[in-house]
Write a protein that holds these residues in place. Sequence first.
Motif, PDB file in Angstrom:
ATOM      1  N   GLY A  64       1.521  27.006   0.077  1.00  0.00           N
ATOM      2  CA  GLY A  64       0.592  25.942   0.583  1.00  0.00           C
ATOM      3  C   GLY A  64       1.257  24.900   1.237  1.00  0.00           C
ATOM      4  N   ALA A  65       0.656  23.718   1.337  1.00  0.00           N
ATOM      5  CA  ALA A  65       1.511  22.462   1.930  1.00  0.00           C
ATOM      6  C   ALA A  65       2.865  22.297   1.416  1.00  0.00           C
ATOM      7  N   GLY A  66       2.985  22.148   0.059  1.00  0.00           N
ATOM      8  CA  GLY A  66       4.168  21.913  -0.424  1.00  0.00           C
ATOM      9  C   GLY A  66       5.313  22.886  -0.319  1.00  0.00           C
ATOM     10  N   GLY A  67       5.021  24.361  -0.607  1.00  0.00           N
ATOM     11  CA  GLY A  67       5.639  25.314  -0.512  1.00  0.00           C
ATOM     12  C   GLY A  67       6.198  25.524   0.861  1.00  0.00           C
ATOM     13  N   GLY A  68       5.155  25.487   1.904  1.00  0.00           N
ATOM     14  CA  GLY A  68       5.524  25.569   3.273  1.00  0.00           C
ATOM     15  C   GLY A  68       6.421  24.545   3.797  1.00  0.00           C
ATOM     16  N   MET A  69       6.380  23.428   3.426  1.00  0.00           N
ATOM     17  CA  MET A  69       7.359  22.449   3.821  1.00  0.00           C
ATOM     18  C   MET A  69       8.633  22.818   3.461  1.00  0.00           C
ATOM     19  N   ALA A  70       8.763  22.897   2.026  1.00  0.00           N
ATOM     20  CA  ALA A  70      10.270  23.271   1.426  1.00  0.00           C
ATOM     21  C   ALA A  70      10.663  24.531   2.078  1.00  0.00           C
ATOM     22  N   THR A  71       9.990  25.565   2.473  1.00  0.00           N
ATOM     23  CA  THR A  71      10.252  26.759   3.192  1.00  0.00           C
ATOM     24  C   THR A  71      11.073  26.425   4.570  1.00  0.00           C
ATOM     25  N   LYS A  72      10.474  25.424   5.256  1.00  0.00           N
ATOM     26  CA  LYS A  72      10.765  24.965   6.593  1.00  0.00           C
ATOM     27  C   LYS A  72      12.060  24.286   6.501  1.00  0.00           C
ATOM     28  N   VAL A  73      12.130  23.354   5.748  1.00  0.00           N
ATOM     29  CA  VAL A  73      13.460  22.491   5.573  1.00  0.00           C
ATOM     30  C   VAL A  73      14.415  23.031   5.046  1.00  0.00           C
ATOM     31  N   LEU A  74      14.344  24.021   4.158  1.00  0.00           N
ATOM     32  CA  LEU A  74      15.600  24.508   3.193  1.00  0.00           C
ATOM     33  C   LEU A  74      15.959  25.925   4.316  1.00  0.00           C
ATOM     34  N   SER A  75      15.107  26.626   4.795  1.00  0.00           N
ATOM     35  CA  SER A  75      15.593  27.718   5.557  1.00  0.00           C
ATOM     36  C   SER A  75      16.216  26.968   7.084  1.00  0.00           C
ATOM     37  N   GLU A  76      15.738  26.081   7.335  1.00  0.00           N
ATOM     38  CA  GLU A  76      16.440  25.444   8.761  1.00  0.00           C
ATOM     39  C   GLU A  76      17.745  24.702   8.240  1.00  0.00           C
ATOM     40  N   ALA A  77      17.915  24.383   7.172  1.00  0.00           N
ATOM     41  CA  ALA A  77      19.362  24.137   6.819  1.00  0.00           C
ATOM     42  C   ALA A  77      20.012  25.293   6.438  1.00  0.00           C
ATOM     43  N   GLY A  78      19.691  26.430   6.421  1.00  0.00           N
ATOM     44  CA  GLY A  78      20.630  27.636   6.581  1.00  0.00           C
ATOM     45  C   GLY A  78      20.402  28.210   5.136  1.00  0.00           C
ATOM     46  N   HIS A  79      19.550  27.819   4.103  1.00  0.00           N
ATOM     47  CA  HIS A  79      19.435  28.555   2.969  1.00  0.00           C
ATOM     48  C   HIS A  79      18.908  29.828   3.029  1.00  0.00           C
ATOM     49  N   SER A  80      19.153  30.910   2.269  1.00  0.00           N
ATOM     50  CA  SER A  80      18.080  32.018   2.068  1.00  0.00           C
ATOM     51  C   SER A  80      17.034  31.682   1.325  1.00  0.00           C
ATOM     52  N   VAL A  81      15.885  32.070   1.654  1.00  0.00           N
ATOM     53  CA  VAL A  81      14.582  31.427   0.909  1.00  0.00           C
ATOM     54  C   VAL A  81      13.606  32.773   0.675  1.00  0.00           C
TER      55      VAL A  81
END
Lengths: 573, 232
Positions: A18-35
Amino acid sequence: MQIKNTAKEYDVIIVGSGAGGGMATKVLSEAGHSVAVVEAGPYFDPADPTTMTQLKWAWQSPRRGAGTTRFFGDYDQAYGGWEIDGEPYTQGDDTDFRWFRSRMLGGRTNHWGRISLRFGPDDFKKKSIDGLGDDWPISYDDIKPYYDKVDKLIGVFGSKENMYNEPDGFFLPAPKPRLHELFYINAARKSNVKVMPSRLSVLTKRLNTDRGVCYYCNGCARSCNVYADFSSGSCLIFPAQKSTGQVDLFVNSMVRTVTTNEEGKATGVSFIDKDENKEYKLKGKVVILAASACSSARILLNSKSKQHPNGLGNSSDLVGKYLHDSTGGDMMAFIPELINRKTYNEDGVGGMHVYSPWWLDNKKLDFPRGYHIEVWGGLGAPSYGTGFNVNSFNKFFGINKAGGYGDVLRSDMKKYYGSTIGLSGRGESVAMKSNYCEIDPNKVDKYGVPVLRFHYQWTDNEIKQAKHMQDTFEEIIHNMGAISLWNKPGKESNYGLTKPGQIIHEVGTTRMGSDPKDSVVNEFERLHDVSNVYVVDAGPFVSQADKNPTWTIMALAMRSSEHIVKEFKKQNF
Amino acid sequence: MNRRDSIKTITFASIGAGLLLEGCYGISSEKIKRSLTRYEYGRTPDEIAYDDKLFAQKFFTNKELSDLDKICNVILPPNEFGSIRDAEVVQLIEFMAKDIPSYQDPLRKGLDWINEESNSKFSKSFIELDDNSVKQIFDEIGFYDPNSNMSDLPEPVQWFNLVRNLTMTGYFTSEVGIKELGYKGNMPNVWDGVPQDVLDQYGLKYDEDWLEKCIDQSTRMTIAEWDDEATY
């Protein structure tokens, strides 16, 4: 149940999309982390024609859109609802808590009202103001830069109003008010109730080349096929998948526990693959819970181990406590001036174009917290229920005869179509330790996972606020020359106060604080007890504010995710 | 003739021909229609299974369906926009009786009642009554005082109200009914405020300072930009 383990260790496992999980997905994957995103429901894309309900007509459903299978009607885009087969929850004595779960990629962001309000400076300091509840460990200034980024990333229409506790943001221009909203504006102003353009995450203007612009079909609850409204899938998860290639989705996968090692640190999650009815384990360096306030609390409480005998992150015994939902009160009215009105396409966006933020000072009132007013009505799309008791409004013209048959029904139908307006108060309740969810020791769901039991009672604070809502509605409706359609609710029904949970803004179950004895997570939403587990849904909310929680969930999730990126850089995981 | 055309033929052929109700209301044709384009409305697998279960059941007898057809036609006679048959009102009532089982008893009891009433008044079954006789019965049960509680009224009045409600909702949620009602939305368009003639009719106008906050729709496809000025 067969247990399979996957070899890959992800940098981050995110539970819920949802809102929180989606945002974390975006920020962390864009920082190069595997999610790895682990979602309890199926894949869902608002643009997929096989699941799309937007632009469907009532007659395309054999029940004409009735709410018998989906509570808010056939075309509402939420898979689940108040009850889910095989996944019950239970109630403590005298409790009637309602828990709405949407099991699908994007969760409840697919159908929500898109009301996207920032909390104001006062909303983080309520104890300092009225002595009730607690202050947040952060202030508006700490979160403001993240609200700014969310505004620009997701898009929200609104207007600059320069009100201290209703902070302005980076807005797209608002849509013009509809006819019944003009009636509301004039009537509310007569009672000195502030009215302003609403603030909804719907694109009235192009935001980028990936998303379309609102085409005014009123279908936001159906999730937009051109991504002109915010949903976590369309605005956060899909772009992250596309741009990073770092995101693995696990759908129909319900997390049972966070797994831990001898040192008590998280090693990943165990989840049930609902299609195969098998249990799997996923390994991750960091676990982020974003399953919704109550679901995340349930996972933590079910994650008992030698190191965490009271459940994960629960040394304070506060996981599940301070559960609170918005208050709600509603009234519907008939506007005689609007009979036999001319019809035209009045759909607009899928929600109100105007609303009233809290406009009074609680120091001068007999209840501590405020509410905002939402407005609805107009020439809506017919669906099941349209035409019921077609001419019962005859009584407002002194005609004590209704019903009948024949052509008169056709003219009565047109006479009264679009002549009603609705007002809904949505307010702040005071977070109470005595309102909580816990694990029911006697019940498991169909996967064998212990379920939640709720304990929740409103107090005089909320009941008095609900009375004030009804008094305000009565006055505004009178100013409008309108007639209330429901009896004004009295003391015996708590003045129409909704059941706890019914407004679907449940928050507070893993509250944030600086003292580990008095809170579950720190200001970056990290468990005090475990250095690699975070909660980025509405669980960390210390107080609810008289605002919808989604924008704050996302601003906090972004702030916490950036913190996680920094911790990775410092090699702290 | 393609498959969809043949379905249309079945529906049209049944209009005005009471004997063909099996074709119009029978299980098999409903299932065929569902499997074509009619009821593709974005369901989950569980929801499809539930709908299929309901479509596979039959609640009303053909005689009851014929009675309902006659009743609904008098409640809402055809006009230039359409009829309850175009709107498939009786099919909706059959479906809702399965979807909301608490409708079943009252709906069936009412149909029994109206046949008993027809018999005792006119020594005929309801389906055989002429228009005047039908009206005599409807006039007994068709009206109520809107200040009263529906549940306090005689059962036949409550039943008639239920059938009227289902007839009205069935018609005005159908393609022909929505057109007649004048609902003009549910399609891509651009909302740019209440039409001027409507504002004039109610003596309303938009405040200038409010309009300044609203979208100039000629710019809607331009990518949004903001300056960095502090807004709070």
